[in-house]
Write an enzyme that holds these catalytic residues in place. Structure first.
Site: not given
Length: 455
Positions: A136-137, A139-140, A185, A189, A272, A274-275, A314, A343, A366, A416
């Site tokens: 995921a990430g 093709d959001k 990144n 979301f 994630s 980032n939220t 996840k 993640n 990565g 990814y």
């Protein structure tokens, strides 16, 4: 079919455009006044040049038309390597969006070569032609499912999808660390929302059903078909929560009600970085309450013979031993269908710690994530006693990496960042290398190798 169409297009170009144009040039030269020796000189040279060009084009077209489909397909994938340097010059997020658009429009090669049998496996009653998936990430918003599956992935996971559309965090929010094979990144979301994604998946699903119905060569009823609701491959839908939502469970339940009918499996993303506050949901009590509510929402819906889609969670790689034990206990107690490990990480392992970009906020993905995520994967396999299918994600960039994840306990694996750098040509490469690893060590299937390092 795609390879045949490409060869036909080349022949059409040669016969309908190039040849008439070149013959026109020959006529032009031939009709020049013979009294002009200079023009006559060029007329002769022109005819020779034109004849040689036509001969080469026709010979090339004839060769392409006779080459076998597998070889032609291999050429197309190899040719994508020529495009990678161009993408590297672009802004990371613009390049990402361009890649999604290309896949959505079918401007990517289609894998026509069947996967070798040793890579095939069955999980959750679904048949995967190979265990290599796209995380995921990428093709959001489910814009390019068909094109991405056509690249040869065994499965593709779209999302994370939030109930209400949201822009995510301010830009710039994606940073390349090319020398380290990594990306940081903090997208947060960014999503078009579940309504837009549901419409898109619904339209794609309807088109596939229509194509299957109108097919002139339907498969036998006794034939076991690989793939799922997305056609040739398996489709996962990753669910997220809105940044401003105060009821996380309600957000995930809404996602289940709207999108589960199109999914071969569902993912609750609680990892994630980032939220704000999202990773708090990985605590034992919070996770247990959340999973129970989402499972209930899924199970109360009406399902056919295939039953409801499997439900996965996840998790993050930045978890303590106690955190992992809590998650494993919840997964076993509630009969969770699977876990995705893992993640992105908020840590900055070497060599990223020495990069000027190390101070950027966000999740790291990565190559530098590989060891950390693989250790967490192995620990989770041991804690769940191999009873729950695990998807290994984080830092895979080769078939050997994928094999190590499988030996550490992964039944399936996801890419990814390496795909973003390596492009379509990386997919057949990883599958071939993975098959070679299995054969080298005497395994007859993927499932035989799962958890080999934990026994």
């Amino acid at each position: 079919m795609a390879a045949w169409s490409s060869r036909k297009l080349l022949r059409d170009v040669i016969l309908k455009r190039v040849v008439p144009n070149q013959l026109s040039a020959v006529r032009c030269f031939s009709s020049a006044p013979q009294s002009a020796p200079k023009i006559g000189h060029y007329s002769k040279k022109g005819r020779l040049w034109t004849g040689a060009t036509i001969g080469l084009l026709i010979a090339g077209g004839a060769y392409v038309s006779t080459v076998d489909e597998a070889t032609f397909c291999g050429w197309l994938f190899s040719a994508t390597k020529l495009v990678n340097p161009f993408f590297a010059l672009l802004d990371p997020e613009f390049a990402h969006n361009l890649g999604v658009s290309a896949a959505a429009r079918g401007w990517v090669p289609r894998e026509k070569r069947p996967d070798v049998p040793i890579l095939g496996l069955e999980v959750w009653g679904r048949k995967f032609s190979n265990p290599v998936g796209l995380a995921a990430g990428f093709d959001k918003n489910a814009e390019a499912v068909d094109g991405l599956l056509a690249l040869g992935f065994g499965f593709v996971e779209v999302g994370s999808v939030t109930p209400v559309p949201q822009d995510g965090n301010p830009k710039p929010r994606i940073f390349r660390l090319r020398n380290e094979g990594a990306v940081i990144n903090r997208c947060g979301f960014n999503s078009e929302g579940i309504v837009a994604v549901a419409k898109r998946l619904g339209a794609q699903h309807g088109k596939r059903k229509l194509d299957e119905t109108s097919s002139t060569s339907p498969s036998s009823n006794n034939e076991v078909k690989q793939g799922g609701k997305a056609g040739p491959g398996i489709l996962g839908v990753n669910l997220g929560k809105n940044k401003t939502s105060e009821d996380a469970a309600a957000d995930y339940v809404q996602g289940v009600h709207t999108l589960s009918q199109y999914a071969d499996y569902l993912v609750i993303n609680v990892s994630s970085p980032n939220t704000p506050g999202l990773r708090m949901l990985q605590g034992r009590k919070q996770l247990k309450d959340l999973v129970k509510k989402v499972q209930a929402a899924r199970d109360e819906m009406q399902w056919g013979e295939e039953g409801p889609p499997p439900l996965l969670v996840k998790i993050a790689p930045d978890l303590s031993k106690e955190d992992l034990e809590d998650i494993a206990a919840v997964a076993l107690a509630l009969h969770l269908d699977g876990l995705i490990v893992s993640n992105t990480t908020i840590s900055r392992p070497d060599p990223v710690s020495k990069s000027p970009l190390a101070s950027e906020t966000g999740g790291l993905s990565g190559k530098p994530l590989f060891n950390l995520s693989t250790e967490i994967l192995k620990e989770m396999y041991i804690l769940t006693r191999g009873k729950i299918p695990l998807i290994g994600c984080g830092g895979i960039s080769s078939g050997e990496d994928a094999y190590k994840k499988i030996r550490a306990g992964a039944t399936l694996v996801q890419l990814y960042t390496a795909f973003a750098y390596g492009g379509p040509a990386l997919i057949p490469q990883i599958k071939a290398e993975l098959a070679a690893c299995l054969e080298r060590d005497g395994f007859k299937s993927i499932l035989d190798a799962v958890g080999a390092d934990c026994r």
